[in-house]
Design a protein around this motif. Sequence first.
Motif, PDB file in Angstrom:
ATOM      1  N   LEU A 179       4.564  -4.101   5.336  1.00  0.00           N
ATOM      2  CA  LEU A 179       5.330  -5.278   5.744  1.00  0.00           C
ATOM      3  C   LEU A 179       5.104  -5.613   7.215  1.00  0.00           C
ATOM      4  O   LEU A 179       4.903  -4.711   8.033  1.00  0.00           O
ATOM      5  CB  LEU A 179       6.822  -5.040   5.501  1.00  0.00           C
ATOM      6  CG  LEU A 179       7.218  -4.771   4.054  1.00  0.00           C
ATOM      7  CD1 LEU A 179       8.694  -4.398   3.977  1.00  0.00           C
ATOM      8  CD2 LEU A 179       6.929  -5.979   3.199  1.00  0.00           C
ATOM      9  N   SER A 187       1.772  -4.596  11.230  1.00  0.00           N
ATOM     10  CA  SER A 187       2.282  -4.211   9.917  1.00  0.00           C
ATOM     11  C   SER A 187       2.606  -2.732   9.884  1.00  0.00           C
ATOM     12  O   SER A 187       1.917  -1.912  10.479  1.00  0.00           O
ATOM     13  CB  SER A 187       1.256  -4.525   8.833  1.00  0.00           C
ATOM     14  OG  SER A 187       1.045  -5.908   8.744  1.00  0.00           O
ATOM     15  N   LYS A 210       5.653  -6.089  -8.632  1.00  0.00           N
ATOM     16  CA  LYS A 210       5.335  -7.450  -9.076  1.00  0.00           C
ATOM     17  C   LYS A 210       5.826  -8.484  -8.058  1.00  0.00           C
ATOM     18  O   LYS A 210       5.117  -9.429  -7.734  1.00  0.00           O
ATOM     19  CB  LYS A 210       5.976  -7.728 -10.433  1.00  0.00           C
ATOM     20  CG  LYS A 210       5.552  -9.050 -11.043  1.00  0.00           C
ATOM     21  CD  LYS A 210       6.302  -9.378 -12.320  1.00  0.00           C
ATOM     22  CE  LYS A 210       6.103  -8.321 -13.366  1.00  0.00           C
ATOM     23  NZ  LYS A 210       6.793  -8.648 -14.630  1.00  0.00           N
ATOM     24  N   GLN A 211       7.041  -8.283  -7.525  1.00  0.00           N
ATOM     25  CA  GLN A 211       7.582  -9.212  -6.527  1.00  0.00           C
ATOM     26  C   GLN A 211       6.741  -9.199  -5.249  1.00  0.00           C
ATOM     27  O   GLN A 211       6.475 -10.248  -4.662  1.00  0.00           O
ATOM     28  CB  GLN A 211       9.037  -8.855  -6.201  1.00  0.00           C
ATOM     29  CG  GLN A 211       9.992  -9.105  -7.333  1.00  0.00           C
ATOM     30  CD  GLN A 211      10.030 -10.565  -7.743  1.00  0.00           C
ATOM     31  OE1 GLN A 211      10.052 -11.463  -6.906  1.00  0.00           O
ATOM     32  NE2 GLN A 211      10.010 -10.797  -9.040  1.00  0.00           N
ATOM     33  N   TYR A 212       6.338  -8.017  -4.810  1.00  0.00           N
ATOM     34  CA  TYR A 212       5.493  -7.929  -3.622  1.00  0.00           C
ATOM     35  C   TYR A 212       4.120  -8.556  -3.868  1.00  0.00           C
ATOM     36  O   TYR A 212       3.570  -9.218  -2.999  1.00  0.00           O
ATOM     37  CB  TYR A 212       5.316  -6.480  -3.173  1.00  0.00           C
ATOM     38  CG  TYR A 212       6.473  -5.936  -2.360  1.00  0.00           C
ATOM     39  CD1 TYR A 212       6.997  -6.638  -1.280  1.00  0.00           C
ATOM     40  CD2 TYR A 212       7.028  -4.689  -2.652  1.00  0.00           C
ATOM     41  CE1 TYR A 212       8.042  -6.140  -0.532  1.00  0.00           C
ATOM     42  CE2 TYR A 212       8.067  -4.172  -1.895  1.00  0.00           C
ATOM     43  CZ  TYR A 212       8.570  -4.902  -0.846  1.00  0.00           C
ATOM     44  OH  TYR A 212       9.599  -4.406  -0.088  1.00  0.00           O
ATOM     45  N   THR A 213       3.563  -8.349  -5.053  1.00  0.00           N
ATOM     46  CA  THR A 213       2.250  -8.905  -5.385  1.00  0.00           C
ATOM     47  C   THR A 213       2.283 -10.430  -5.360  1.00  0.00           C
ATOM     48  O   THR A 213       1.329 -11.064  -4.904  1.00  0.00           O
ATOM     49  CB  THR A 213       1.797  -8.401  -6.769  1.00  0.00           C
ATOM     50  OG1 THR A 213       1.786  -6.974  -6.746  1.00  0.00           O
ATOM     51  CG2 THR A 213       0.412  -8.901  -7.101  1.00  0.00           C
ATOM     52  N   LEU A 214       3.371 -11.017  -5.816  1.00  0.00           N
ATOM     53  CA  LEU A 214       3.503 -12.479  -5.777  1.00  0.00           C
ATOM     54  C   LEU A 214       3.467 -13.008  -4.347  1.00  0.00           C
ATOM     55  O   LEU A 214       3.057 -14.138  -4.114  1.00  0.00           O
ATOM     56  CB  LEU A 214       4.808 -12.911  -6.461  1.00  0.00           C
ATOM     57  CG  LEU A 214       4.855 -12.741  -7.976  1.00  0.00           C
ATOM     58  CD1 LEU A 214       6.252 -13.044  -8.499  1.00  0.00           C
ATOM     59  CD2 LEU A 214       3.825 -13.632  -8.649  1.00  0.00           C
ATOM     60  N   ARG A 215       3.899 -12.185  -3.388  1.00  0.00           N
ATOM     61  CA  ARG A 215       3.895 -12.577  -1.972  1.00  0.00           C
ATOM     62  C   ARG A 215       2.670 -12.049  -1.230  1.00  0.00           C
ATOM     63  O   ARG A 215       2.622 -12.094   0.001  1.00  0.00           O
ATOM     64  CB  ARG A 215       5.172 -12.070  -1.306  1.00  0.00           C
ATOM     65  CG  ARG A 215       6.406 -12.766  -1.857  1.00  0.00           C
ATOM     66  CD  ARG A 215       7.728 -12.199  -1.410  1.00  0.00           C
ATOM     67  NE  ARG A 215       7.745 -11.652  -0.082  1.00  0.00           N
ATOM     68  CZ  ARG A 215       8.624 -10.753   0.335  1.00  0.00           C
ATOM     69  NH1 ARG A 215       9.539 -10.280  -0.478  1.00  0.00           N
ATOM     70  NH2 ARG A 215       8.580 -10.306   1.576  1.00  0.00           N
ATOM     71  N   ASN A 216       1.678 -11.531  -1.972  1.00  0.00           N
ATOM     72  CA  ASN A 216       0.428 -11.003  -1.400  1.00  0.00           C
ATOM     73  C   ASN A 216       0.669  -9.884  -0.390  1.00  0.00           C
ATOM     74  O   ASN A 216       0.058  -9.837   0.670  1.00  0.00           O
ATOM     75  CB  ASN A 216      -0.396 -12.120  -0.763  1.00  0.00           C
ATOM     76  CG  ASN A 216      -0.884 -13.112  -1.787  1.00  0.00           C
ATOM     77  OD1 ASN A 216      -1.227 -12.735  -2.901  1.00  0.00           O
ATOM     78  ND2 ASN A 216      -0.891 -14.374  -1.423  1.00  0.00           N
ATOM     79  N   ILE A 217       1.574  -8.958  -0.741  1.00  0.00           N
ATOM     80  CA  ILE A 217       1.866  -7.813   0.119  1.00  0.00           C
ATOM     81  C   ILE A 217       1.283  -6.571  -0.534  1.00  0.00           C
ATOM     82  O   ILE A 217       1.495  -6.321  -1.721  1.00  0.00           O
ATOM     83  CB  ILE A 217       3.387  -7.667   0.332  1.00  0.00           C
ATOM     84  CG1 ILE A 217       3.901  -8.875   1.115  1.00  0.00           C
ATOM     85  CG2 ILE A 217       3.721  -6.365   1.041  1.00  0.00           C
ATOM     86  CD1 ILE A 217       5.391  -8.924   1.289  1.00  0.00           C
ATOM     87  N   THR A 270       0.894  -2.894  -1.751  1.00  0.00           N
ATOM     88  CA  THR A 270       1.874  -1.895  -2.164  1.00  0.00           C
ATOM     89  C   THR A 270       1.197  -0.610  -2.597  1.00  0.00           C
ATOM     90  O   THR A 270      -0.002  -0.576  -2.875  1.00  0.00           O
ATOM     91  CB  THR A 270       2.735  -2.404  -3.335  1.00  0.00           C
ATOM     92  OG1 THR A 270       1.880  -2.724  -4.420  1.00  0.00           O
ATOM     93  CG2 THR A 270       3.572  -3.599  -2.943  1.00  0.00           C
TER      94      THR A 270
END
Length: 67
Positions: free
Chosen positions: A48, A4, A22-29, A31
Amino acid sequence: MAKSTWFTHEIMSTQQAEDLIKQYTLRNIQTSKQLSADYTGWYVSALLPEYRVEPRASRTWQNPVWR
């Protein structure tokens, strides 16, 4: 598991930064959000995965005539 690396997006507004996080949090990334030095916007960084080879595009829906 893939290695990563932190990727930092260009400076953006508060709303854009919140939407991206929010989009990254939905994918468990993971930030991170930092205020720019001139206080005009935000930098968003995301941890990433990094792969040795780029993923190949699916050729299922590509017509050879279009190339």
